[in-house]
Design a protein around this motif. Structure first.
Motif, mmCIF file in Angstrom:
data_model
loop_
_atom_site.group_PDB
_atom_site.id
_atom_site.type_symbol
_atom_site.label_atom_id
_atom_site.label_comp_id
_atom_site.label_asym_id
_atom_site.label_seq_id
_atom_site.Cartn_x
_atom_site.Cartn_y
_atom_site.Cartn_z
ATOM 1 N N PHE A 114 0.825 -1.210 0.000
ATOM 2 C CA PHE A 114 0.000 0.000 0.000
ATOM 3 C C PHE A 114 0.863 1.266 0.000
ATOM 4 O O PHE A 114 0.568 2.226 -0.698
ATOM 5 N N ILE A 115 1.916 1.253 0.801
ATOM 6 C CA ILE A 115 2.808 2.421 0.862
ATOM 7 C C ILE A 115 3.379 2.714 -0.534
ATOM 8 O O ILE A 115 3.363 3.856 -1.000
ATOM 9 N N ASP A 116 3.855 1.658 -1.189
ATOM 10 C CA ASP A 116 4.444 1.812 -2.527
ATOM 11 C C ASP A 116 3.422 2.318 -3.540
ATOM 12 O O ASP A 116 3.780 2.853 -4.582
ATOM 13 N N ALA A 117 2.142 2.116 -3.233
ATOM 14 C CA ALA A 117 1.076 2.521 -4.156
ATOM 15 C C ALA A 117 0.585 3.947 -3.877
ATOM 16 O O ALA A 117 -0.292 4.457 -4.573
ATOM 17 N N GLY A 118 1.151 4.585 -2.847
ATOM 18 C CA GLY A 118 0.783 5.979 -2.584
ATOM 19 C C GLY A 118 -0.102 6.201 -1.369
ATOM 20 O O GLY A 118 -0.735 7.250 -1.235
ATOM 21 N N PHE A 119 -0.132 5.207 -0.491
ATOM 22 C CA PHE A 119 -0.945 5.349 0.726
ATOM 23 C C PHE A 119 -0.078 5.617 1.945
ATOM 24 O O PHE A 119 1.109 5.303 1.978
ATOM 25 N N GLU A 120 -0.739 6.204 2.933
ATOM 26 C CA GLU A 120 -0.153 6.342 4.255
ATOM 27 C C GLU A 120 -0.899 5.352 5.156
ATOM 28 O O GLU A 120 -2.096 5.146 4.980
ATOM 29 N N TRP A 121 -0.192 4.763 6.114
ATOM 30 C CA TRP A 121 -0.775 3.728 6.966
ATOM 31 C C TRP A 121 -1.008 4.246 8.390
ATOM 32 O O TRP A 121 -0.125 4.877 8.979
ATOM 33 N N GLY A 122 -2.183 3.981 8.922
ATOM 34 C CA GLY A 122 -2.508 4.400 10.282
ATOM 35 C C GLY A 122 -1.795 3.608 11.365
ATOM 36 O O GLY A 122 -1.820 3.986 12.534
ATOM 37 N N GLY A 123 -1.144 2.519 10.974
ATOM 38 C CA GLY A 123 -0.475 1.655 11.949
ATOM 39 C C GLY A 123 0.799 2.226 12.523
ATOM 40 O O GLY A 123 1.385 1.637 13.432
ATOM 41 N N THR A 124 1.236 3.384 11.993
ATOM 42 C CA THR A 124 2.439 4.015 12.550
ATOM 43 C C THR A 124 2.086 5.301 13.295
ATOM 44 O O THR A 124 2.963 5.995 13.781
ATOM 45 N N TRP A 125 0.789 5.619 13.343
ATOM 46 C CA TRP A 125 0.387 6.839 14.023
ATOM 47 C C TRP A 125 0.476 6.656 15.537
ATOM 48 O O TRP A 125 0.424 5.535 16.046
ATOM 49 N N GLN A 126 0.580 7.779 16.215
ATOM 50 C CA GLN A 126 0.603 7.731 17.682
ATOM 51 C C GLN A 126 -0.666 7.052 18.185
ATOM 52 O O GLN A 126 -0.651 6.262 19.124
ATOM 53 N N ARG A 127 -1.775 7.386 17.533
ATOM 54 C CA ARG A 127 -3.043 6.726 17.821
ATOM 55 C C ARG A 127 -3.159 5.599 16.783
ATOM 56 O O ARG A 127 -3.583 5.822 15.666
ATOM 57 N N LEU A 128 -2.735 4.414 17.178
ATOM 58 C CA LEU A 128 -2.638 3.299 16.229
ATOM 59 C C LEU A 128 -3.969 3.000 15.559
ATOM 60 O O LEU A 128 -5.005 2.865 16.217
ATOM 61 N N ASP A 129 -3.937 2.932 14.234
ATOM 62 C CA ASP A 129 -5.138 2.606 13.462
ATOM 63 C C ASP A 129 -4.702 1.656 12.334
ATOM 64 O O ASP A 129 -4.668 2.014 11.167
#
Ligand SMILES: [Zn+2]
Length: 138
Positions: A114-129
């Motif tokens: 997903f990252i390589d496709a242009g997305f940001e992931w909520g799993g690295t946020w302070q508020r894990l998503d």
């Protein structure tokens, strides 16, 4: 990070559903747990196509166990600002195993597709998503 204000500026109010389309996923990138028609923002077509392609190319499409939605007009859970789901530029997957503020279970390889496709992931946020992917830019 794309903010709800960025979305308002570009797409207008979520209720207007500007730029939303019913996307028929091409047969070559269909994944059995993903609907064949997805109601999403037109800006999602290229990135989402790439993400599905990457998963298939890596042979890990079975890691996508549940499709938990894209368009949904709502606030961020527990917060006052609008979720980017309101403009159809975010998707949730494998929600049952990647709850809010829980340690994500998605494999690094899956996330990279997903990252390589242009997305940001909520799993690295302070508020894990961990279930959440949204467009990195619009
Ligand atoms: Zn989400």
């Amino acid at each position: 990070m794309v903010t709800s204000q960025d979305c308002l500026n570009k797409y207008g109010k979520p209720e207007n559903q500007n730029n939303m389309i019913v996307w028929t996923v091409p047969p070559t990138i269909q994944i059995k747990t993903v609907p064949q028609k997805i109601y999403c923002n037109k800006d999602m077509l290229v990135p989402l196509s790439k993400a599905f392609f990457n998963l298939i190319e890596q042979g890990i499409q079975d890691e996508l166990k549940t499709w938990d939605g894209c368009f949904n007009i709502r606030k961020k859970r527990g917060l006052t600002s609008m979720s980017l789901h309101s403009w159809g530029i975010a998707v949730d997957v494998n929600a049952a195993w990647n709850g809010l503020n829980q340690k994500p279970t998605l494999s690094p390889k899956f996330v990279k597709c997903f990252i390589d496709a242009g997305f940001e992931w909520g799993g690295t946020w302070q508020r894990l998503d961990g279930m959440h992917f949204q467009l990195k830019s619009i």
